[in-house]
Design an enzyme around this catalytic site. Structure first.
Site, short mmCIF file in Angstrom:
data_model
loop_
_atom_site.label_atom_id
_atom_site.label_comp_id
_atom_site.label_asym_id
_atom_site.label_seq_id
_atom_site.Cartn_x
_atom_site.Cartn_y
_atom_site.Cartn_z
CE LYS A 15 -2.00 -1.07 3.91
NZ LYS A 15 -1.23 -2.29 4.22
NE ARG A 162 6.39 -0.02 10.02
CZ ARG A 162 5.25 -0.03 9.34
NH1 ARG A 162 5.18 0.58 8.19
NH2 ARG A 162 4.20 -0.66 9.81
NE ARG A 173 2.30 -4.57 11.11
CZ ARG A 173 3.36 -4.37 10.32
NH1 ARG A 173 4.56 -4.78 10.71
NH2 ARG A 173 3.22 -3.75 9.18
#
Ligand code: AP5
Length: 221
Positions: A15, A162, A173
């Site tokens: 995305k 990250r 997630r």
């Protein structure tokens, strides 16, 4: 009427990668709720500290907090023509809140590209992802490597991994995505705006497929 593009897909589906490219091609701003939370965290704001409690575990930040933040962002002048939403909405309550906000500002969701990637590949993508400190440019050790290891091609800043790309957080997630975000596929399919995109193709091919699905008015910056 302003037209909003909602990029839907699992963590690691691409995305953010596509949002940056589409933003450049259309002139529409990229609005990434994840990036905004990370910016707040970097600046140690109260919102950043609150979001971190959820992000570090791979849970979603509560809807009321997220919606209020997006409402403020959408009120800025650069959203007059529309925007590319990356990571929002992520729950049915957020999707309904977005519809209300857009109706108030005379906008609509024009298209929802749903980027589909199998779970095994998501884990590989996230474990090899590298992000630039200065502006969040996205790379991958294997699939999209920087020209100089550890350095961003675009602004020369340091690349980092990250914290929520650790394998145990990634698994959560993906679980949260399946439980809380997947219902949006039928939400937008019923509204006739969902377009399925094969996210396993090379980055340029994914862009081409999304581009073909965009309403004409957003293609002309
Ligand atoms: P967020 O930052 O939005 O993370 P995410 O949705 O989990 O998505 P990612 O950024 O991990 O993946 P992506 O799809 O953008 O993939 P990318 O392009 O980087 O959210 C983080 C956290 O913030 C959430 O867990 C939550 O706590 C909170 N949050 C955010 N929004 C929220 C909301 N609305 N409500 C509540 N909480 C919220 O690509 C991944 C890798 O793959 C990269 O290395 C890239 O180079 C590579 N890649 C991309 N495309 C391809 C391709 N076609 N082929 C091969 N490799 C590719």
């Amino acid at each position: 009427m302003s037209v909003f593009i909602v990029l839907l897909g699992a963590p690691g589906a691409g995305k953010g990668t596509q949002a940056k490219i589409l933003s450049q091609k259309t002139g529409l701003p990229q609005i990434s709720t994840g990036d905004i939370f990370r910016e707040h965290l970097k600046n140690q704001t109260e919102l950043g500290k609150l979001a971190q409690q959820y992000m570090s575990k791979g849970e979603l930040v509560p809807d009321d907090v997220t919606v209020a933040m997006v409402r403020e962002r959408l009120s800025r002048p650069d959203c007059k023509r529309g925007a590319i939403l990356d990571g929002f909405p992520r729950t049915p309550a957020q999707a309904e809140a977005l519809d209300v906000m857009l109706a108030e500002m005379g906008g609509k969701v024009g298209v929802v590209p749903f980027i589909k990637v199998p779970e095994d590949e998501l884990v590989e993508r996230l474990s090899g992802r590298l992000i630039c400190r200065a502006q969040g440019h996205i790379f991958h050790k294997k699939f999209n490597p920087p020209k100089v290891p550890g350095i961003c091609d675009y602004d020369g800043s340091e690349l980092y991994q990250r914290e929520d790309d650790r394998p145990e957080v990634v698994r959560n997630r993906i679980r949260v995505y399946l439980e809380q975000t997947m219902p949006l596929v039928s939400y937008y399919r019923e509204k006739g705006v969902l377009v399925e995109i094969d996210g396993t193709q090379p980055i340029e091919k994914v862009t081409e497929a999304i581009w073909a699905a965009l309403p004409e008015e957003v293609k002309h910056a």
